[in-house]
Motif scaffolding. Structure first.
Motif, PDB file in Angstrom:
ATOM      1  N   LYS A  65      68.919  -7.406  34.048  1.00 11.08           N
ATOM      2  CA  LYS A  65      70.499  -7.450  34.087  1.00 11.08           C
ATOM      3  C   LYS A  65      70.837  -8.356  34.687  1.00 11.08           C
ATOM      4  N   PRO A  66      71.310  -9.813  34.565  1.00  8.62           N
ATOM      5  CA  PRO A  66      71.610 -10.893  35.433  1.00  8.62           C
ATOM      6  C   PRO A  66      73.007 -11.048  35.188  1.00  8.62           C
ATOM      7  N   ALA A  67      73.840 -10.043  34.437  1.00  9.53           N
ATOM      8  CA  ALA A  67      75.352 -10.018  34.291  1.00  9.53           C
ATOM      9  C   ALA A  67      75.700  -9.037  34.635  1.00  9.53           C
ATOM     10  N   PHE A  68      75.102  -7.758  35.181  1.00  9.85           N
ATOM     11  CA  PHE A  68      75.409  -6.848  35.830  1.00  9.85           C
ATOM     12  C   PHE A  68      75.206  -7.070  38.012  1.00  9.85           C
ATOM     13  N   LEU A  69      74.031  -8.314  37.515  1.00  7.90           N
ATOM     14  CA  LEU A  69      73.817  -8.188  39.409  1.00  7.90           C
ATOM     15  C   LEU A  69      75.150  -8.965  39.508  1.00  7.90           C
ATOM     16  N   GLU A  70      75.941 -10.162  39.528  1.00 10.20           N
ATOM     17  CA  GLU A  70      76.805 -10.956  38.604  1.00 10.20           C
ATOM     18  C   GLU A  70      78.393  -9.922  38.945  1.00 10.20           C
ATOM     19  N   PHE A  71      78.168  -9.547  38.630  1.00 17.56           N
ATOM     20  CA  PHE A  71      79.155  -8.457  37.917  1.00 17.56           C
ATOM     21  C   PHE A  71      79.468  -7.711  39.898  1.00 17.56           C
ATOM     22  N   LEU A  72      78.787  -7.221  40.517  1.00 17.88           N
ATOM     23  CA  LEU A  72      78.581  -6.608  41.324  1.00 17.88           C
ATOM     24  C   LEU A  72      78.755  -7.139  42.515  1.00 17.88           C
ATOM     25  N   LYS A  73      78.385  -9.035  42.990  1.00 19.54           N
ATOM     26  CA  LYS A  73      78.789 -10.034  43.017  1.00 19.54           C
ATOM     27  C   LYS A  73      80.042  -9.967  43.267  1.00 19.54           C
ATOM     28  N   LYS A  74      80.450 -10.518  42.068  1.00 23.43           N
ATOM     29  CA  LYS A  74      82.370 -10.864  42.010  1.00 23.43           C
ATOM     30  C   LYS A  74      83.880  -9.461  43.071  1.00 23.43           C
ATOM     31  N   LYS A  75      82.970  -8.093  42.622  1.00 22.23           N
ATOM     32  CA  LYS A  75      83.849  -7.044  42.952  1.00 22.23           C
ATOM     33  C   LYS A  75      83.359  -6.590  44.439  1.00 22.23           C
ATOM     34  N   GLN A  76      82.705  -7.256  44.914  1.00 22.76           N
ATOM     35  CA  GLN A  76      82.133  -7.480  46.445  1.00 22.76           C
ATOM     36  C   GLN A  76      83.195  -8.643  46.923  1.00 22.76           C
ATOM     37  N   ALA A  77      83.077  -9.661  47.135  1.00 21.29           N
ATOM     38  CA  ALA A  77      84.236 -10.721  47.085  1.00 21.29           C
ATOM     39  C   ALA A  77      84.845 -10.983  46.925  1.00 21.29           C
ATOM     40  N   SER A  78      85.765  -9.898  46.099  1.00 20.94           N
ATOM     41  CA  SER A  78      86.946 -10.015  45.519  1.00 20.94           C
ATOM     42  C   SER A  78      87.873  -9.037  46.264  1.00 20.94           C
ATOM     43  N   SER A  79      86.957  -8.150  47.401  1.00 15.59           N
ATOM     44  CA  SER A  79      87.853  -6.470  47.740  1.00 15.59           C
ATOM     45  C   SER A  79      87.707  -7.296  49.426  1.00 15.59           C
ATOM     46  N   ILE A  80      88.854  -6.567  49.816  1.00 23.25           N
ATOM     47  CA  ILE A  80      89.929  -7.362  51.154  1.00 23.25           C
ATOM     48  C   ILE A  80      88.044  -6.944  52.137  1.00 23.25           C
ATOM     49  N   ASP A  81      88.008  -5.878  51.667  1.00 19.19           N
ATOM     50  CA  ASP A  81      87.188  -5.238  52.778  1.00 19.19           C
ATOM     51  C   ASP A  81      85.521  -6.052  53.035  1.00 19.19           C
ATOM     52  N   ARG A  82      85.106  -6.191  51.303  1.00 20.11           N
ATOM     53  CA  ARG A  82      83.680  -6.872  51.774  1.00 20.11           C
ATOM     54  C   ARG A  82      82.912  -5.660  51.179  1.00 20.11           C
ATOM     55  N   ILE A  83      83.296  -4.302  51.183  1.00 22.54           N
ATOM     56  CA  ILE A  83      82.063  -3.194  51.046  1.00 22.54           C
ATOM     57  C   ILE A  83      81.029  -3.129  49.815  1.00 22.54           C
ATOM     58  N   THR A  84      80.044  -2.870  49.797  1.00 25.86           N
ATOM     59  CA  THR A  84      79.830  -2.512  48.089  1.00 25.86           C
ATOM     60  C   THR A  84      79.504  -1.621  47.539  1.00 25.86           C
ATOM     61  N   LEU A  85      78.909  -1.169  46.508  1.00 26.22           N
ATOM     62  CA  LEU A  85      79.413  -0.782  45.691  1.00 26.22           C
ATOM     63  C   LEU A  85      78.317   0.607  46.859  1.00 26.22           C
ATOM     64  N   TYR A  86      77.027   0.393  47.111  1.00 31.69           N
ATOM     65  CA  TYR A  86      76.008   1.354  47.711  1.00 31.69           C
ATOM     66  C   TYR A  86      77.206   2.002  48.961  1.00 31.69           C
ATOM     67  N   GLY A  87      78.075   0.492  49.928  1.00 33.99           N
ATOM     68  CA  GLY A  87      78.493   1.684  50.542  1.00 33.99           C
ATOM     69  C   GLY A  87      80.135   2.492  49.896  1.00 33.99           C
ATOM     70  N   LEU A  88      80.320   2.131  49.369  1.00 36.83           N
ATOM     71  CA  LEU A  88      81.380   3.090  48.898  1.00 36.83           C
ATOM     72  C   LEU A  88      80.684   4.524  48.082  1.00 36.83           C
ATOM     73  N   MET A  89      79.888   4.473  47.621  1.00 37.60           N
ATOM     74  CA  MET A  89      78.710   5.585  47.025  1.00 37.60           C
ATOM     75  C   MET A  89      77.830   6.277  48.106  1.00 37.60           C
ATOM     76  N   VAL A  90      78.064   5.619  48.883  1.00 34.67           N
ATOM     77  CA  VAL A  90      77.488   6.532  49.896  1.00 34.67           C
ATOM     78  C   VAL A  90      78.436   7.396  51.257  1.00 34.67           C
ATOM     79  N   LYS A  91      79.933   7.558  51.079  1.00 35.91           N
ATOM     80  CA  LYS A  91      80.629   7.713  51.676  1.00 35.91           C
ATOM     81  C   LYS A  91      80.859   9.249  51.438  1.00 35.91           C
ATOM     82  N   PRO A  92      80.047  10.220  49.406  1.00 34.72           N
ATOM     83  CA  PRO A  92      80.665  11.523  49.612  1.00 34.72           C
ATOM     84  C   PRO A  92      79.455  11.608  50.353  1.00 34.72           C
ATOM     85  N   ILE A  93      78.410  11.511  50.874  1.00 37.93           N
ATOM     86  CA  ILE A  93      76.942  11.993  51.898  1.00 37.93           C
ATOM     87  C   ILE A  93      77.489  11.581  52.781  1.00 37.93           C
TER      88      ILE A  93
END
Length: 997
Positions: free
Chosen positions: A161-189
């Motif tokens: 899904k190219p649209a999903f890949l682009e969605f993740l890139k935009k979210k990371q680029a727009s965040s202040i700390d530029r943390i990825t979705l993986y970086g956020l989801m690994v926090k509970p572990i």
């Protein structure tokens, strides 16, 4: 309010400012959760400051979780047109909302408690109340177990899904700390390890006797237990994923079916670098391989391309494998440098893909140096130069005249210097091989039917990695023996729980006393480092040192047997005869000199490690513990001749428990020498025998009947408390872990846990429950005869010869039992007389990369992956690096000289000396003004054994610990139908555990 407060207002203000700078969201004005006013109580004390800081980092964690839901899940659910289907979105964020709910409730309670700190200085009970709920474990378990699947779904969606890949890139680029979705989801572990570190810090700064001390310890125990369970589930889930990924890439149906079966158990897998060497030791090529160690086989696989870089930057992309070879574990051998000659002459083996006969391989002497190519070349050059210098020496001896700097003595010194450089070069090659795992793997027979094996060389990331592989391979083979298949059984769930690999493995069993009339009474581990123990031998042998086993029969004689442990099986080395039966043993390490003594010129205490032997005639024999000489240094006697039942040392005192209820306390002489008979003091504990002693930080616990007396370690003041309601029952055993003490009694099958500070009774366990499966008729007669805490396990030995292990926390919390008990299927025929833990740390010299070779050698894991010859893979080492720390202890005469005539010439000084002459650089060689005909001869071993430079002292080094447990009792039997007990001779059973880093 807290009884003790520390810290200054100025220091706390600096900490507050530092916290404010580190936590960026404090500057926001819109807080959605209950918050603190700007640190209204921050100036109180460090404990409250940490409580405020805990509140802040908890809110930060909660904000990260909400960020996943608000910035990722909600936009994906509301997107039109759909980026991902709801069926794929829900598994990705599975259980995340429930985790947010749990921590929201915890944050509200934490904020309320911090705001009311003056009236209630407690925070530990909030952790216990919040994280002891089964819901928390269920929610986090589901999240952890689903994490790998969630990452796989994200990876697949990015590729399809190219649209999903682009969605993740935009979210990371727009965040202040530029943390990825993986970086956020690994926090509970990662959350609970952070909790544990914070609680340890708070516990360290909470004074003894404070109201929050016990709640913090209980909270640490709850979180450690929860983290251990989650880590184990995560480990199992990762192993299943790796195994399934490998099984999908295997074309062999039988092997694929075996990998997918429940019998498949992955022990260790790691990415290693396979290196192929030429005949002269040069690296021809190297490539990454994934090596899998299963319970019964070893598999090597190629690693294919991991995926597009734009996807791998957002989420980890698992590799795909191609099977290279697999081999039965029993036929795989670890081959170290110098062991090549042990191969059979009829067998063929391949090295680096080139088939050659084992009789013709190598360089002259049948061995192959697999060190870096430049080191191998330099070694040959030194050997050539030595042969030339030896010829020159013979020619110098034929000179007719007498010359100051050209004589036989100088020429002989040249030879000594070259021999020393050759030894250094060999050591450097050995050092480089600390990161090389050489395996002899069986191959297909040749046309004539002869067995063919090939040698594979893997470069590990570090020496610790190699030593772990050697240890796991050794233990995996032990696990395949009959006595370990199975070795443990969980009676609580009728055997449904499978014993994990880290369960103790019965490595061997052996008889102890030659005289059948002798009975076990005590045993201890005398740790002694063995400098001659090789690199791989250290990872397969038992903990280094000696095992002392003592006892006595009905006669008036006693005996102590000493076993060497520097190999996989104990070896008897000496037997000491005693004038009376031995009751107890105590190992006393060498006393640490005081600060004043350290600065004095005579700072040696004069006494090394010692072993105290308590006898039935009331005497105490003190032996030196160095090697097996076992010389008796002093004898202590009590005037009444009352039997010595137990011994324990604390500081400079030796506490002796007697049968008449008296505690004798011996003090060392001034200067740390042996204990003084004249300084003996008596402490009356009771009228019943003192059966056991336990040393804590600043006190000693002495058991007498159903009470325990706490004796202050310096003033000898006492405090008594009752631990059992029946006055006819006495305390027989005590062991300590963290903030608790487990006690076993002379009667009954219960063990009890008491707090070391408040003396509060915290838990009681009936050990007859897990063992009743094998002894249903003997539950009433079940009695504990020995206790031991080792590596997070409480070992319980019973009068029926059965051994039970119960999991306990390893940290400084309360050692409550929360997991399932395991019963050993290997048992004694009579009571388990003792359980002794063996533990030793491997020598740091075995684990560090001694030479500069490791830093530059491309074969250690960072080499060029091309197939070209890597002649440039190693830079020219400096002379000082070659010489540093290589002066090993060697016998011989040390010749030293300084020559005026060579001070201005190029080249390095050729001398047998270790440091001074060789530490200068090539460009600046200065010698003192000394007559070359004057030579200094030195037999001082300190001239040969030189200390290593301290320039690396600040580097963090791994500590690898070898652990084993030994039990003693009559005979041996297997707890299964049809098993036949062996003879009733005294038997030692040795359990080995994996190395811990």
């Amino acid at each position: 309010m807290r009884a003790a407060r520390s810290g200054t207002k100025d220091g706390l203000e600096k900490t507050r400012i530092a916290v404010m700078r580190r936590v960026s969201f404090l500057h926001k004005k819109d807080h959605s959760a209950p918050i603190l006013t700007p640190f209204p109580l921050i100036e109180k004390n460090p404990i409250q400051e940490r409580s405020n800081y805990k509140f802040l980092i908890e809110r930060s964690y909660l904000d990260s979780l909400k960020r996943i839901l608000q910035e990722y899940q909600r936009p994906l659910m509301e997107a039109e047109p759909r980026i991902l289907s709801v069926r794929k979105i829900r598994p990705i964020f599975f259980r995340l909302w429930e985790i947010v709910q749990c921590h929201s409730m915890f944050q509200i309670a934490l904020a309320s408690r911090v705001a009311e700190w003056d009236s209630c200085e407690k925070i530990g009970d909030l952790f216990v109340a919040s994280f002891s709920k089964s819901m928390v474990l269920d929610v986090y378990s589901d999240y952890v177990n689903n994490f790998t699947n969630a990452m796989a779904l994200i990876k697949k969606a990015c590729m399809s899904k190219p649209a999903f890949l682009e969605f993740l890139k935009k979210k990371q680029a727009s965040s202040i700390d530029r943390i990825t979705l993986y970086g956020l989801m690994v926090k509970p572990i990662q959350r609970f390890p952070q909790f544990i570190l914070l609680l340890q810090d708070m516990l360290k700064n909470t004074p003894t006797g404070h109201v929050d001390r016990l709640p913090l310890q209980l909270a640490l125990t709850e979180l450690e237990t929860l983290a251990e369970k989650l880590n184990e589930q995560k480990r199992v889930a990762d192993q299943v994923t790796e195994t399934q990924q490998l099984a999908r890439c295997v074309s062999d149906r039988s092997l694929s079916k075996l990998l997918n079966s429940e019998q498949s158990s992955l022990i260790l897998c790691e990415t290693l670098i396979e290196t192929v060497y030429g005949e002269r030791g040069q690296v021809l090529k190297s490539k990454e391989r994934k090596v899998f160690l299963f319970g019964d086989m070893l598999i090597c696989a190629n690693i294919n391309i991991k995926g597009p870089p734009d996807i791998s930057s957002l989420v980890p992309v698992g590799p795909k494998y191609t099977l290279k070879w697999s081999a039965p574990l029993q036929q795989v051998q670890v081959v170290e440098v110098g062991q090549e000659g042990s191969q059979t002459k009829d067998a063929l083996y391949q090295l680096g893909g080139v088939k050659r006969s084992s009789s013709s391989s190598g360089s002259g002497n049948g061995s192959i140096f697999l060190g870096p190519p430049r080191l191998y070349q330099e070694l040959q050059e030194l050997q050539h130069d030595l042969s030339v210098v030896e010829q020159v020496t013979l020619l110098v001896g034929t000179l007719q005249g007498t010359y100051q700097n050209l004589n036989t003595t100088v020429a002989q010194d040249w030879c000594l210097a070259l021999q020393r450089l050759i030894r250094i070069k060999e050591d450097q090659i050995q050092s480089a091989n600390k990161c090389r795992l050489r395996l002899q793997v069986p191959g297909r027979p040749d046309k004539s039917g002869r067995p063919v094996s090939f040698t594979v060389v893997f470069n590990t990331p570090s020496p610790v990695s190699k030593i772990s592989w050697v240890n796991r391979l050794h233990l995996a083979k032990i696990a395949l023996r009959d006595e370990n298949t199975p070795g443990w059984f969980s009676a609580e769930d009728a055997g449904k729980t499978k014993a994990p690999f880290w369960c103790p493995l019965l490595a061997c069993r052996m008889p102890a006393f030659t005289s059948k009339s002798q009975e076990y009474k005590a045993a201890l581990h005398n740790p002694v480092q063995c400098a001659l123990l090789g690199f791989s031998a250290a990872s397969t042998s038992l903990p280094q040192g000696y095992l002392w086993v003592a006892g006595g029969g009905d006669s008036t004689q006693g005996q102590v047997d000493i076993f060497s442990l520097n190999r996989p099986t104990p070896r008897p080395v000496k037997s000491l005869q005693m004038g009376a039966p031995v009751r107890c043993l105590e190992y006393v390490p060498e006393p640490t000199p005081s600060e004043d003594a350290k600065t004095s010129p005579h700072n040696s205490t004069g006494v090394g490690n010692t072993i105290c032997v308590g006898l039935d005639d009331g005497s105490i024999l003190v032996y030196g513990s160095m090697d097996t000489a076992a010389q008796c240094l002093v004898t202590l006697r009590n005037p009444e001749g009352c039997p010595v039942l137990c011994l324990k040392h604390s500081g400079n005192f030796l506490f002796t428990g007697l049968r008449d209820g008296t505690l004798m306390v011996y003090e060392r002489h001034h200067g740390g020498e042996l204990w003084n008979q004249d300084s003996c003091r008596k402490v009356t504990v009771g009228s019943d025998p003192i059966r056991t002693l336990l040393a804590l930080d600043d006190s000693v616990w002495a058991s007498c009947a159903n009470t325990v007396t706490v004796v202050d370690g310096s003033s000898l003041s006492t405090q008594k408390f009752e631990v059992h309601q029946d006055p006819m029952v006495s305390v027989a055993h005590m062991v300590r872990a963290g903030g608790g003490v487990w006690m076993a009694f002379s009667e009954g099958s219960s063990i009890r846990l008491f707090h070391t500070e408040t003396l509060e009774h915290l838990q009681e366990i009936n050990i007859s429950t897990p063992s009743s499966f094998y002894n249903p008729k003997g539950q009433k007669n079940m009695r504990v005869t020995s206790l031991l805490i080792c590596q997070g396990l409480l070992w319980v030995g019973t009068a029926q010869g059965i051994i039970i292990t119960l999991p306990v926390p390893k940290l400084e919390g309360i050692p409550k039992i929360t997991g399932k008990g395991m019963t050993s299927l290997n048992a004694h025929c009579g009571p388990v007389d003792f359980l002794v833990g063996l533990s030793s740390s491997l020598s740091p010299d075995l684990l560090k990369r001694d030479s500069m070779v490791e830093g530059h050698d491309s074969a250690c894991g960072v080499e060029d992956r091309s197939d070209s010859s890597s002649q440039e893979s190693l830079q020219q080492p400096s002379i000082s690096a070659q010489v540093d720390g290589k002066g090993k202890g060697r016998s011989g005469v040390l010749l030293q000289y300084r020559l005026r005539s060579t001070s201005g010439l190029p080249g390095r000084p050729l001398t047998a000396r270790g440091d001074e002459a060789s530490d200068s650089s090539l460009e600046s060689l200065e010698h003192s003004m000394e007559d070359g005909s004057i030579y200094e001869l030195s037999d001082d071993p300190d001239m040969w054994v030189r200390g290593r430079s301290c320039e690396r002292d600040g580097v963090k080094r791994n500590r690898v610990t070898s652990v084993a447990v030994i039990s003693g009792g009559k005979g041996f039997r297997r707890l299964r139908e049809g098993s036949v007990a062996t003879t009733a001779e005294t038997t030692l059973m040795i359990w080995q555990l994996p190395l811990t880093v």
